[in-house]
Design a protein around this motif. Structure first.
Motif, PDB file in Angstrom:
ATOM      1  N   VAL A 134     -12.699  21.367 -13.974  1.00 37.13           N
ATOM      2  CA  VAL A 134     -13.449  20.812 -12.840  1.00 37.13           C
ATOM      3  C   VAL A 134     -12.751  21.285 -11.561  1.00 37.13           C
ATOM      4  O   VAL A 134     -11.564  20.995 -11.347  1.00 37.13           O
ATOM      5  CB  VAL A 134     -13.482  19.264 -12.896  1.00 37.13           C
ATOM      6  N   LEU A 135     -13.499  22.021 -10.766  1.00 39.27           N
ATOM      7  CA  LEU A 135     -12.944  22.564  -9.517  1.00 39.27           C
ATOM      8  C   LEU A 135     -13.719  21.972  -8.353  1.00 39.27           C
ATOM      9  O   LEU A 135     -14.929  22.156  -8.246  1.00 39.27           O
ATOM     10  CB  LEU A 135     -13.066  24.099  -9.533  1.00 39.27           C
ATOM     11  N   SER A 179     -16.888  12.486 -17.085  1.00 41.48           N
ATOM     12  CA  SER A 179     -17.475  11.664 -18.158  1.00 41.48           C
ATOM     13  C   SER A 179     -18.365  12.504 -19.064  1.00 41.48           C
ATOM     14  O   SER A 179     -18.359  12.328 -20.284  1.00 41.48           O
ATOM     15  CB  SER A 179     -18.299  10.513 -17.573  1.00 41.48           C
ATOM     16  N   ARG A 180     -19.137  13.407 -18.446  1.00 41.62           N
ATOM     17  CA  ARG A 180     -20.012  14.267 -19.270  1.00 41.62           C
ATOM     18  C   ARG A 180     -19.173  15.112 -20.222  1.00 41.62           C
ATOM     19  O   ARG A 180     -19.507  15.275 -21.389  1.00 41.62           O
ATOM     20  CB  ARG A 180     -20.885  15.144 -18.378  1.00 41.62           C
ATOM     21  N   PHE A 181     -18.064  15.648 -19.705  1.00 41.68           N
ATOM     22  CA  PHE A 181     -17.191  16.465 -20.573  1.00 41.68           C
ATOM     23  C   PHE A 181     -16.517  15.592 -21.640  1.00 41.68           C
ATOM     24  O   PHE A 181     -16.291  16.036 -22.757  1.00 41.68           O
ATOM     25  CB  PHE A 181     -16.145  17.204 -19.749  1.00 41.68           C
ATOM     26  N   ASN A 182     -16.226  14.332 -21.282  1.00 43.72           N
ATOM     27  CA  ASN A 182     -15.641  13.410 -22.280  1.00 43.72           C
ATOM     28  C   ASN A 182     -16.576  13.273 -23.486  1.00 43.72           C
ATOM     29  O   ASN A 182     -16.129  13.183 -24.632  1.00 43.72           O
ATOM     30  CB  ASN A 182     -15.442  12.014 -21.685  1.00 43.72           C
ATOM     31  N   GLU A 183     -17.887  13.250 -23.181  1.00 42.15           N
ATOM     32  CA  GLU A 183     -18.869  12.995 -24.249  1.00 42.15           C
ATOM     33  C   GLU A 183     -19.272  14.261 -24.990  1.00 42.15           C
ATOM     34  O   GLU A 183     -19.922  14.186 -26.032  1.00 42.15           O
ATOM     35  CB  GLU A 183     -20.113  12.335 -23.647  1.00 42.15           C
ATOM     36  N   ASP A 184     -18.924  15.411 -24.477  1.00 42.13           N
ATOM     37  CA  ASP A 184     -19.348  16.682 -25.088  1.00 42.13           C
ATOM     38  C   ASP A 184     -18.397  17.053 -26.234  1.00 42.13           C
ATOM     39  O   ASP A 184     -17.221  17.349 -26.008  1.00 42.13           O
ATOM     40  CB  ASP A 184     -19.332  17.772 -23.991  1.00 42.13           C
ATOM     41  N   ILE A 190      -9.926  18.808 -20.923  1.00 45.76           N
ATOM     42  CA  ILE A 190     -10.527  18.711 -19.579  1.00 45.76           C
ATOM     43  C   ILE A 190      -9.410  18.815 -18.550  1.00 45.76           C
ATOM     44  O   ILE A 190      -8.400  18.107 -18.650  1.00 45.76           O
ATOM     45  CB  ILE A 190     -11.270  17.364 -19.387  1.00 45.76           C
ATOM     46  N   LEU A 191      -9.603  19.701 -17.595  1.00 46.15           N
ATOM     47  CA  LEU A 191      -8.601  19.867 -16.537  1.00 46.15           C
ATOM     48  C   LEU A 191      -9.280  19.724 -15.185  1.00 46.15           C
ATOM     49  O   LEU A 191     -10.265  20.419 -14.917  1.00 46.15           O
ATOM     50  CB  LEU A 191      -7.959  21.253 -16.672  1.00 46.15           C
ATOM     51  N   ARG A 204      -7.645   7.723  -9.931  1.00 50.72           N
ATOM     52  CA  ARG A 204      -8.880   7.238 -10.571  1.00 50.72           C
ATOM     53  C   ARG A 204      -9.541   8.379 -11.350  1.00 50.72           C
ATOM     54  O   ARG A 204      -9.972   8.200 -12.492  1.00 50.72           O
ATOM     55  CB  ARG A 204      -9.828   6.686  -9.497  1.00 50.72           C
ATOM     56  N   ILE A 205      -9.609   9.539 -10.728  1.00 51.97           N
ATOM     57  CA  ILE A 205     -10.296  10.669 -11.374  1.00 51.97           C
ATOM     58  C   ILE A 205      -9.523  11.121 -12.620  1.00 51.97           C
ATOM     59  O   ILE A 205     -10.103  11.330 -13.691  1.00 51.97           O
ATOM     60  CB  ILE A 205     -10.486  11.819 -10.354  1.00 51.97           C
ATOM     61  N   LEU A 206      -8.212  11.223 -12.511  1.00 52.91           N
ATOM     62  CA  LEU A 206      -7.434  11.689 -13.675  1.00 52.91           C
ATOM     63  C   LEU A 206      -7.480  10.665 -14.805  1.00 52.91           C
ATOM     64  O   LEU A 206      -7.486  11.034 -15.979  1.00 52.91           O
ATOM     65  CB  LEU A 206      -5.985  11.989 -13.268  1.00 52.91           C
ATOM     66  N   SER A 207      -7.518   9.390 -14.450  1.00 51.98           N
ATOM     67  CA  SER A 207      -7.566   8.357 -15.491  1.00 51.98           C
ATOM     68  C   SER A 207      -8.908   8.344 -16.210  1.00 51.98           C
ATOM     69  O   SER A 207      -9.033   7.752 -17.289  1.00 51.98           O
ATOM     70  CB  SER A 207      -7.308   6.975 -14.901  1.00 51.98           C
ATOM     71  N   ALA A 208      -9.920   8.984 -15.603  1.00 62.84           N
ATOM     72  CA  ALA A 208     -11.241   9.027 -16.247  1.00 62.84           C
ATOM     73  C   ALA A 208     -11.255  10.020 -17.413  1.00 62.84           C
ATOM     74  O   ALA A 208     -12.120   9.954 -18.280  1.00 62.84           O
ATOM     75  CB  ALA A 208     -12.302   9.415 -15.217  1.00 62.84           C
ATOM     76  N   ILE A 209     -10.305  10.930 -17.435  1.00 60.26           N
ATOM     77  CA  ILE A 209     -10.253  11.915 -18.535  1.00 60.26           C
ATOM     78  C   ILE A 209      -9.823  11.187 -19.802  1.00 60.26           C
ATOM     79  O   ILE A 209      -8.830  10.461 -19.802  1.00 60.26           O
ATOM     80  CB  ILE A 209      -9.239  13.036 -18.218  1.00 60.26           C
ATOM     81  N   SER A 210     -10.591  11.382 -20.888  1.00 59.84           N
ATOM     82  CA  SER A 210     -10.225  10.649 -22.101  1.00 59.84           C
ATOM     83  C   SER A 210      -8.877  11.171 -22.603  1.00 59.84           C
ATOM     84  O   SER A 210      -8.564  12.364 -22.499  1.00 59.84           O
ATOM     85  CB  SER A 210     -11.321  10.757 -23.160  1.00 59.84           C
TER      86      SER A 210
END
Ligand SMILES: NC(=O)C1=CN([C@@H]2O[C@H](COP(=O)(O)OP(=O)(O)OC[C@H]3O[C@@H](n4cnc5c(N)ncnc54)[C@H](OP(=O)(O)O)[C@@H]3O)[C@@H](O)[C@H]2O)C=CC1
Ligand SMILES: Nc1nc(=O)c2c([nH]1)NC[C@@H]1CN(c3ccc(C(=O)N[C@@H](CCC(=O)O)C(=O)O)cc3)C=[N+]21
Length: 395
Positions: A134-135, A179-184, A190-191, A204-210
């Motif tokens: 994610v850039l 979140s979409r990448f978490n579910e894929d 995911i970076l 917050r954003i980094l903690s969203a990565i599973s």
């Protein structure tokens, strides 16, 4: 890599032997022309040359390559600007016996091994590992680093996905993308490229990565588990792994050694100091508030610098025979370069190379190995997802 090239790469792997015992660092000495992965399908004569070269560069048994691995609330003092450049050493004989640790070569070996494992995975389960990046925004340096990561994926057969988001988007848009990448299920890593735009809450954003896809190793649980002796993180941050890999591959003993890490960020300094302690090094940490840092580094067997300050570490900071790992990647003005700037490390190379027993250059040292470690973390994550491994490997 195409099918024929992959088959040739497998043949090449089968033909390789363990590195013959030589001087501990001999196999890392720079070489004139290094065979890339794409050359694996080269004609027989070239292939034989490649085999010989690879035999010379076999990994040492002490190194562990593939592993499926606090909020920073302190106020920082004003960031030191780049130090004045020391006299240029261009074209000068350095009068040095230091080994220049060749990160490009180490990275190439790692990618070669990963490519083989990806091929085996495809045969076994019909899937390859996937990395999503994610850039956010259009920083040129971030764009370059992301390009290197995607190129690395292509070289080893890892699928890459890129989400490019505008710098003025909301935090929620970034979290949604994560979140979409978490579910894929085709995504195993995911970076989120850092730094994020200032208006965004990085934590917050980094903690969203599973946790299972946190191949950067920045999730608080991965950091915490790295810090706790009785625990093991799923992923270790790539730059920290790269520093350790370069030291271990270079045959440098860590147990009981005094290692100083300059920097304490979650990207490099902190995880590197934690990983070094797991290898039983005695670790000193220097940060922007440290007084007389040179007194600490002068007592150190190994100095790892990740401050992001060009020419911070001078020759006078080092004891004779120290090992120097330079993580810093700093753009400095250079009118003679095509782009008007060039990259330099935190360490004044011209001075340090005269004292060090081994040193990494910038570019061509830690950076390429960091990218290779990202690919390794992604492969390990996919192995866990497909049941090809049951736990993360030893650190
Ligand atoms: N080659 C590679 O693979 C990688 C290279 N990098 C490079 O490494 C460098 C550091 O990156 P990153 O950790 O993300 O950067 P950060 O800015 O997040 O952290 C820098 C750290 O260095 C400390 N520091 C800053 N100035 C000084 C100083 N004058 N003396 C002592 N300590 C200082 C800071 O201290 P404090 O905590 O007190 O503010 C901080 O802990 C950068 O050049 C970056 O580009 C990064 C990742 C990978
Ligand atoms: N989520 C996240 N994870 C990171 O790991 C991360 C990040 N964000 N943001 C930026 C920093 C920096 N970083 C580098 C990686 C490779 C090189 C690298 O390959 N350097 C090459 C030089 C490249 C060139 O010539 O431009 C080298 O040193 O030889 C440098 C720096 C990872 N970082």
């Amino acid at each position: 890599m195409g099918g024929a090239a992959a088959a040739a790469a497998v043949a090449l792997l089968a033909a390789t032997r363990r590195r013959p015992a030589a001087g501990p660092l001999a196999f890392l000495l720079p070489r004139a022309a290094r065979a890339g992965l794409h050359e694996a399908a080269a004609p027989a004569a070239e292939e034989e040359k490649g085999r010989t070269r690879r035999r010379r560069r076999r990994r040492s048994s002490s190194s562990r390559l593939l592993g499926p691995d606090i909020p920073d609330t302190w106020d920082s003092p004003p960031r030191a600007a780049a130090r004045p450049s020391p006299p240029s050493g261009a074209g000068v004989d350095y009068d040095s016996t230091a080994t220049i640790i060749d990160g490009k070569s180490v990275a190439e070996d790692i990618r070669f091994q990963i490519a083989e494992e990806v091929r085996q995975m495809k045969n076994a389960v019909g899937h390859v590992p996937g990395l999503a990046v994610v850039l956010v925004g259009d920083r040129r340096d971030s764009e370059s680093y992301v390009r290197y990561k995607i190129k690395g994926c292509e070289e080893v057969g890892i699928k890459s996905l890129l989400a490019e988001l505008p710098g003025n988007c909301t935090e929620d848009v970034v979290v949604d993308s994560v979140s979409r990448f978490n579910e894929d299920p085709s995504v195993h890593g995911i970076l989120v490229q850092l730094p994020l735009p200032q208006h965004m809450d990085e934590e917050r954003i980094l903690s969203a990565i599973s946790l299972e896809k946190d191949v950067d190793g920045f999730h608080p649980l991965n950091v915490g588990n790295l810090a706790l002796r009785s625990r093991k993180p799923l992923f270790v941050p790539c730059a920290a792994k790269a520093c350790l890999e370069l030291l271990l591959q270079s045959g440098i003993e860590l147990m009981g050694k005094h290692v100083t890490v300059i920097g304490r960020s979650k990207v490099v300094g902190l995880p590197t100091s934690l990983l070094l302690q797991r290898h039983h090094a005695t670790v000193s940490i220097i940060h922007a508030f440290t007084t007389n840092p040179e007194e600490i580094t002068r007592q150190s067997d190994i100095v790892i610098s990740a401050a992001g300050v060009a020419n911070l570490v001078r020759g006078s900071w080092l004891k004779k025979g120290a090992v120097v790992i330079d993580v810093g990647t700093n753009p400095i003005e250079d009118p003679t370069s095509d782009y008007g700037y060039r990259l330099t490390g935190d360490v004044c190379f011209e001075e340090a190379v005269k004292l060090a027993s081994a040193i990494t250059p910038v570019p061509g040292g830690v950076g390429p190995v960091t990218i290779a470690m990202l690919l390794a973390n992604t492969l390990d994550s996919a192995k866990l997802a497909y049941g090809l491994a049951t736990e993360s490997p030893e650190l």
